[in-house]
Each structure stands twice: as C-alpha cells, then as structure tokens.
Design a protein around this motif. Sequence first.
Motif, PDB file in Angstrom:
ATOM      1  N   LEU A 149      10.185  -5.058  -5.814  1.00 21.28           N
ATOM      2  CA  LEU A 149       9.222  -5.109  -4.714  1.00 21.28           C
ATOM      3  C   LEU A 149       8.019  -4.224  -5.038  1.00 21.28           C
ATOM      4  O   LEU A 149       8.133  -3.257  -5.799  1.00 21.28           O
ATOM      5  CB  LEU A 149       9.843  -4.582  -3.412  1.00 21.28           C
ATOM      6  CG  LEU A 149      10.745  -5.507  -2.593  1.00 21.28           C
ATOM      7  CD1 LEU A 149      11.382  -4.720  -1.457  1.00 21.28           C
ATOM      8  CD2 LEU A 149       9.973  -6.702  -2.039  1.00 21.28           C
ATOM      9  N   ILE A 150       6.885  -4.524  -4.425  1.00 21.68           N
ATOM     10  CA  ILE A 150       5.761  -3.598  -4.400  1.00 21.68           C
ATOM     11  C   ILE A 150       6.195  -2.385  -3.591  1.00 21.68           C
ATOM     12  O   ILE A 150       6.993  -2.497  -2.655  1.00 21.68           O
ATOM     13  CB  ILE A 150       4.535  -4.282  -3.785  1.00 21.68           C
ATOM     14  CG1 ILE A 150       4.099  -5.479  -4.663  1.00 21.68           C
ATOM     15  CG2 ILE A 150       3.371  -3.308  -3.613  1.00 21.68           C
ATOM     16  CD1 ILE A 150       3.133  -6.420  -3.987  1.00 21.68           C
ATOM     17  N   ASP A 151       5.670  -1.202  -3.908  1.00 13.05           N
ATOM     18  CA  ASP A 151       6.170   0.028  -3.284  1.00 13.05           C
ATOM     19  C   ASP A 151       6.083   0.022  -1.762  1.00 13.05           C
ATOM     20  O   ASP A 151       7.029   0.440  -1.074  1.00 13.05           O
ATOM     21  CB  ASP A 151       5.479   1.264  -3.874  1.00 13.05           C
ATOM     22  CG  ASP A 151       3.955   1.214  -3.798  1.00 13.05           C
ATOM     23  OD1 ASP A 151       3.381   0.157  -3.457  1.00 13.05           O
ATOM     24  OD2 ASP A 151       3.321   2.246  -4.108  1.00 13.05           O
ATOM     25  N   ALA A 152       4.982  -0.453  -1.217  1.00 13.62           N
ATOM     26  CA  ALA A 152       4.855  -0.473   0.245  1.00 13.62           C
ATOM     27  C   ALA A 152       5.905  -1.369   0.879  1.00 13.62           C
ATOM     28  O   ALA A 152       6.451  -1.060   1.942  1.00 13.62           O
ATOM     29  CB  ALA A 152       3.459  -0.941   0.640  1.00 13.62           C
ATOM     30  N   HIS A 153       6.194  -2.474   0.223  1.00 16.41           N
ATOM     31  CA  HIS A 153       7.179  -3.407   0.761  1.00 16.41           C
ATOM     32  C   HIS A 153       8.587  -2.812   0.708  1.00 16.41           C
ATOM     33  O   HIS A 153       9.416  -3.061   1.594  1.00 16.41           O
ATOM     34  CB  HIS A 153       7.128  -4.723  -0.019  1.00 16.41           C
ATOM     35  CG  HIS A 153       5.784  -5.391   0.020  1.00 16.41           C
ATOM     36  ND1 HIS A 153       4.657  -4.821  -0.546  1.00 16.41           N
ATOM     37  CD2 HIS A 153       5.377  -6.565   0.558  1.00 16.41           C
ATOM     38  CE1 HIS A 153       3.626  -5.622  -0.355  1.00 16.41           C
ATOM     39  NE2 HIS A 153       4.030  -6.684   0.320  1.00 16.41           N
ATOM     40  N   ALA A 154       8.846  -2.005  -0.323  1.00 13.50           N
ATOM     41  CA  ALA A 154      10.135  -1.308  -0.383  1.00 13.50           C
ATOM     42  C   ALA A 154      10.247  -0.319   0.774  1.00 13.50           C
ATOM     43  O   ALA A 154      11.307  -0.171   1.391  1.00 13.50           O
ATOM     44  CB  ALA A 154      10.287  -0.584  -1.719  1.00 13.50           C
ATOM     45  N   GLY A 155       9.144   0.371   1.085  1.00 12.62           N
ATOM     46  CA  GLY A 155       9.146   1.267   2.230  1.00 12.62           C
ATOM     47  C   GLY A 155       9.419   0.520   3.523  1.00 12.62           C
ATOM     48  O   GLY A 155      10.183   0.981   4.379  1.00 12.62           O
ATOM     49  N   GLY A 156       8.792  -0.640   3.653  1.00  9.31           N
ATOM     50  CA  GLY A 156       9.040  -1.468   4.830  1.00  9.31           C
ATOM     51  C   GLY A 156      10.491  -1.865   4.943  1.00  9.31           C
ATOM     52  O   GLY A 156      11.100  -1.818   6.026  1.00  9.31           O
ATOM     53  N   THR A 185       3.692   0.464  -7.579  1.00  2.66           N
ATOM     54  CA  THR A 185       2.361   0.056  -7.136  1.00  2.66           C
ATOM     55  C   THR A 185       2.031  -1.295  -7.769  1.00  2.66           C
ATOM     56  O   THR A 185       2.567  -1.666  -8.820  1.00  2.66           O
ATOM     57  CB  THR A 185       1.298   1.077  -7.576  1.00  2.66           C
ATOM     58  OG1 THR A 185       1.244   1.120  -9.009  1.00  2.66           O
ATOM     59  CG2 THR A 185       1.596   2.460  -7.039  1.00  2.66           C
ATOM     60  N   CYS A 186       1.114  -2.021  -7.132  1.00  2.00           N
ATOM     61  CA  CYS A 186       0.760  -3.353  -7.651  1.00  2.00           C
ATOM     62  C   CYS A 186      -0.355  -3.214  -8.698  1.00  2.00           C
ATOM     63  O   CYS A 186      -1.445  -3.759  -8.556  1.00  2.00           O
ATOM     64  CB  CYS A 186       0.353  -4.278  -6.523  1.00  2.00           C
ATOM     65  SG  CYS A 186      -0.807  -3.556  -5.352  1.00  2.00           S
ATOM     66  N   SER A 187      -0.044  -2.477  -9.752  1.00  2.00           N
ATOM     67  CA  SER A 187      -0.966  -2.295 -10.872  1.00  2.00           C
ATOM     68  C   SER A 187      -0.719  -3.380 -11.912  1.00  2.00           C
ATOM     69  O   SER A 187       0.361  -3.976 -11.953  1.00  2.00           O
ATOM     70  CB  SER A 187      -0.773  -0.900 -11.479  1.00  2.00           C
ATOM     71  OG  SER A 187      -1.045   0.102 -10.504  1.00  2.00           O
ATOM     72  N   LEU A 192       3.223  -4.351 -12.117  1.00  2.00           N
ATOM     73  CA  LEU A 192       4.052  -3.237 -12.560  1.00  2.00           C
ATOM     74  C   LEU A 192       5.521  -3.348 -12.112  1.00  2.00           C
ATOM     75  O   LEU A 192       6.423  -3.076 -12.912  1.00  2.00           O
ATOM     76  CB  LEU A 192       3.437  -1.912 -12.110  1.00  2.00           C
ATOM     77  CG  LEU A 192       4.145  -0.623 -12.531  1.00  2.00           C
ATOM     78  CD1 LEU A 192       4.420  -0.557 -14.028  1.00  2.00           C
ATOM     79  CD2 LEU A 192       3.318   0.592 -12.090  1.00  2.00           C
ATOM     80  N   PRO A 193       5.827  -3.752 -10.865  1.00  2.00           N
ATOM     81  CA  PRO A 193       7.245  -3.904 -10.500  1.00  2.00           C
ATOM     82  C   PRO A 193       7.991  -4.889 -11.397  1.00  2.00           C
ATOM     83  O   PRO A 193       9.165  -4.680 -11.742  1.00  2.00           O
ATOM     84  CB  PRO A 193       7.193  -4.406  -9.051  1.00  2.00           C
ATOM     85  CG  PRO A 193       5.868  -3.946  -8.537  1.00  2.00           C
ATOM     86  CD  PRO A 193       4.944  -4.021  -9.717  1.00  2.00           C
ATOM     87  N   ASP A 194       7.303  -5.968 -11.812  1.00  2.00           N
ATOM     88  CA  ASP A 194       7.934  -6.969 -12.680  1.00  2.00           C
ATOM     89  C   ASP A 194       8.069  -6.471 -14.113  1.00  2.00           C
ATOM     90  O   ASP A 194       9.020  -6.828 -14.819  1.00  2.00           O
ATOM     91  CB  ASP A 194       7.127  -8.272 -12.650  1.00  2.00           C
ATOM     92  CG  ASP A 194       7.119  -8.916 -11.277  1.00  2.00           C
ATOM     93  OD1 ASP A 194       8.154  -8.857 -10.594  1.00  2.00           O
ATOM     94  OD2 ASP A 194       6.070  -9.461 -10.890  1.00  2.00           O
TER      95      ASP A 194
END
Length: 551
Positions: free
Chosen positions: A258-265, A86-88, A171-173
């Motif tokens: 990646l941000i989680d949504a972008h990984a899903g994409g 997540t982009c936290s 958070l991804p970084d």
Amino acid sequence: MHSKKQASGKCYVGIDVGSASVRAALVDEFGTVMAHADQPIQIWEPHPDHYEQSSADIWAACCSVTKKVISGVNASQIRGVGFDATCSLVVVDKQFQPLAVNSEGQNCRNVIMWMDHRAASQVERINATQHRVLSYVGGVMSVEMQPPKLLWLKENLKESCWEKAGYFFDLPDFLSWKATGVTARSLCTVVCKWTYTSDGGWDDSFWKMIGLEDLVKDKYEKIGNHVLSPGEPVGKGLTPEAAKDLGLPEGIAVAASLIDAHAGGLGVIGADVKGHNLPCENQPITSRVAMICGTSSCHMGVSETPIFVPGVWGPYFSAMVPGLWLNEGGQSATGKLIDHVVRGHVAFPELQSKAAASAQSIYTYLNSHLDLIKKSLPVGFLTVDLHVWPDFHGNRSPLTDLTLKGMVVGLTLSRGLDELALIYLATIQAIALGTRHILEAMEAAGHHINTLFLCGGLSKNPLFVQMHADITGKPVVLSKEVESVLVGAAILGACASGDFASIQEAMAKMGKIGRVVQPNHEHKRFYDKKYEVFLKLVEHQREYRSIMNSC
C-alpha cells in the motif's frame, strides 16, 4: 530501537518507508506493537523542487530496522510481511540496476520523490487534454503523480534514462519486488497514482495522447501488467536473498503493498468504536475519514458507490478497503510546513535552548508557552489578528493549484518567543482550516462524514489534534497504537499469511481506539470567522496575481 514487549503468539512485520526514514514494527494478531525501530534515509535536493532518493539506501534501511524488531523472536511466530511507502517513482534498468533520474548521471539517485515538482509543465499539458481518466483524480492530475514524472524523464533524460529503463516502480511495489522477485503491482498504487482503473485496466488512448505510447507497445511491462489487491500474497513469499537481507525465514508470506497514507487509513478507519459515544457508532465505515498527518497530510474517505469530488483524488475502487470506493484529499506540506515556519524564525535558537534546558521537545515547549501567554483567553483565540494560508508548496486539495503560495497576514516588528509561538499556532490552525475546506468539498459531493480518525507523527501533538476537532466541529479519534501506519502494513502481512479471511476482519481485530478528543462547540463562532478569513486569503492571492499578470 524502542522498547520491546514479549511476543507470545502469531506476529507480523510491518515496514513503512516515509519521506525521511524507514520504520519497522513487530505486531501481534491483536494489533499490539511489540517492537519498533527506525532509521533515517537520505534525500538529495539538487535543484529547486527536485527531490531524489536511493532505492539501495532505502532497502538497506528496511533490512536494518527489520533485523532489530525481530531480534530474539522465535522465527516460527512470524507469519507475514507487509510493506507501505511513499508514492515515489523508482527507476531501474533491464537488469534491475538503479538508473539515474538526474542530469548528473548519479545512478545511486534513482528515485524521484513524491514531493518532487519538477514536472510542472508536463502535468499542465496532461491536464489540458481533459482525458476521461482525469475524472478519477478530481478532474485535475497532480504533479505528484507518476505520468508527469515519466513524461519529464522522456523529455529531459531520453538517452541516459528513458531508453535504458527496464522498469518503473512505485516505491511500495519496488519493495514487494525486492522481497519476492515478482514484478506484480498493487492495485492501490496503479489506481491512485498511475491512472489504472479497476474495471478497465490501462487506457491506451491516454498514454498515446500524452506522448508515452512507448509504454503501450510492450503491453505495459515497464509499469505493470500483473496487478494484485492489497494484502494478497505475492509470489512464493520471501526469496532466499531477501530472507537473508531481512533476517527472516525464506518463504514467509509477503503482501501486495500500500501507499503509506493508505496503510495508515487501514490501521485506524476500521476500529471498533463501541462504548465511546461517537456519532459513527452503529454507522457504516463511510461516516469516517482517516487523516494521516506527517510530512504531508492525506484525508481518506470511503463510499459504497463512486463519488466524484472536484479537486479530490478518486474515486478509486478497492484501493484501500476492498469493495469500497476511496476518495483521497491531501495537503502537500503540513509537518514540513510547521517545521519550516518554526525553524526559520529568528527566535528559534532561543526556543531550542529553552526546550533543551527543560528536557522537552520544541513543540511541547511551544504548547506550554502558549498556555502561559493566553491569560484568560482560550489558546486558539490568540490569533485573532494573525492568519496563515498554508499552501507554501501549492494546493493539492480541493483547489488543485500547484502555483498557490503561502501567506501570512498580521505580522509585527516583534521578534521574540511569544511571536514564534503565535505564528506556530496560526500555522497549525491554517492546516486544520485546510482540512475543513477538504471535508466540505467531500460532503458537498455526497460524503456523510461525522468522525475523524487521526494517525501519523502530527497526531502526537495535542494542540494539532484539538485544533482539528475545534475547527472541523467533529470528534477526533486517536488509535491506541501511535504507529498506526505500521499496524496497517502489518495487517497486510496478516492477510497474506492467511490468518484472516479478509482485510476487514483484520482491521476490526487489529485496529484499536486509544483516546477521543471532542470539539469545544463554544468556540465555533470564532473558528467560523477564522474560516471566512481563510477563504478570503486565497481570493486576494488570486486577485493580486491577476493584477500582476496584466502588466
């Protein structure tokens, strides 16, 4: 841990940090999930609209689930690791130790979650600047992005946090730093959530204008001055310490995240669709939208040239698929909203008891109950007199109005299971109507979309999927692997390992179609009328707000 298949060739580890849990998967070079595991993580809610987590708790969960999925696998088969999250916002001091993001001084709570809305006044002031960087976030910055949260920290925790902070990570970084010791940031995170542009980098004038000139003085060291494309290898791979934590060999390739949504994409949007009779067959990938639906939902569309969509984030160059521009619509509460509505109903204990007695999940039971009460009607038609506006946590897209509230029209004095099932159905329809609202905004701006690709927890609910097909009038593609976000993370690791020449090549080979759900066009007139009512609801909300504000 969930069932494990025998891995025989090259494998990759995908690690996904969601809002409430961390998951990991071992994925082979064909995109098959060989094993996956999950573990919950803690969320603190010390005040309304304040949501916090612990980076130490998150990393410990990453290590635990990774060790589970690689158990019994020959280490030489594992070629790379990819993270998404997540982009936290993660805050650490100059020695990389956790730093409190709260007035209680609890250093273990050093993460401001993506869904934290504490910075409402800060984002209002940022948007009032009308700075040019805002054109890349749909014209209006969201409170869920990082600049308003940084400004909140400076204004509210200046001595205890802001002045002591050494680094602010998405958070991804943070996860890729924890794995490699390298503070490089992903182009995905800094472009989508921090106002970095792929051609011009950071804009000094923006940070100075909003009162965060401190970040410019140290050449952006605290927020990142080394940026990598998603899937690029970070540093020299896993450090000895991280390798020990994760149970993996030292030096294994680690990808820029990646941000989680972008990984899903990434896990679904590039799949080969030949033979499925879909309108996107023989069409460019720009005819597709990937919808990642879990706690919240994101709608990811790509284009060959930049498209500016009012109220929709982007365009972001190469933030998901290299070489393509990304627009990202979203709904801040979807799975969370359904859960809130169902669990808050007076008939929930009855539902819980009956679902348990039939060995079903509460949502499977509700879907079956709707089939029982529909009689001769299509299920969706049961809500002819019941309508929901779903913005219980504000509107992210396309209205970008944090102040909007949820609405329910058509309630009665009935308190039973039938009524719970109906409000559940109306809520799912409202979320799908919100998706239609977003897609129409994207299409009006220049996107040409004919197929939806769904993944995430809500894509496992057949009612949710069918309502999205019927209400948007577009076929819905479900991936063969339910855990598409984990496949997307593994695709990053596969690219970092050098086993694929490009993200696109890995997407085509590792993304697989499972089932296609077609819209029922005979129901179009009903849902067109529901959509008319849907749009009237927000008109009325704004009208009564205007009346009350005139007091």
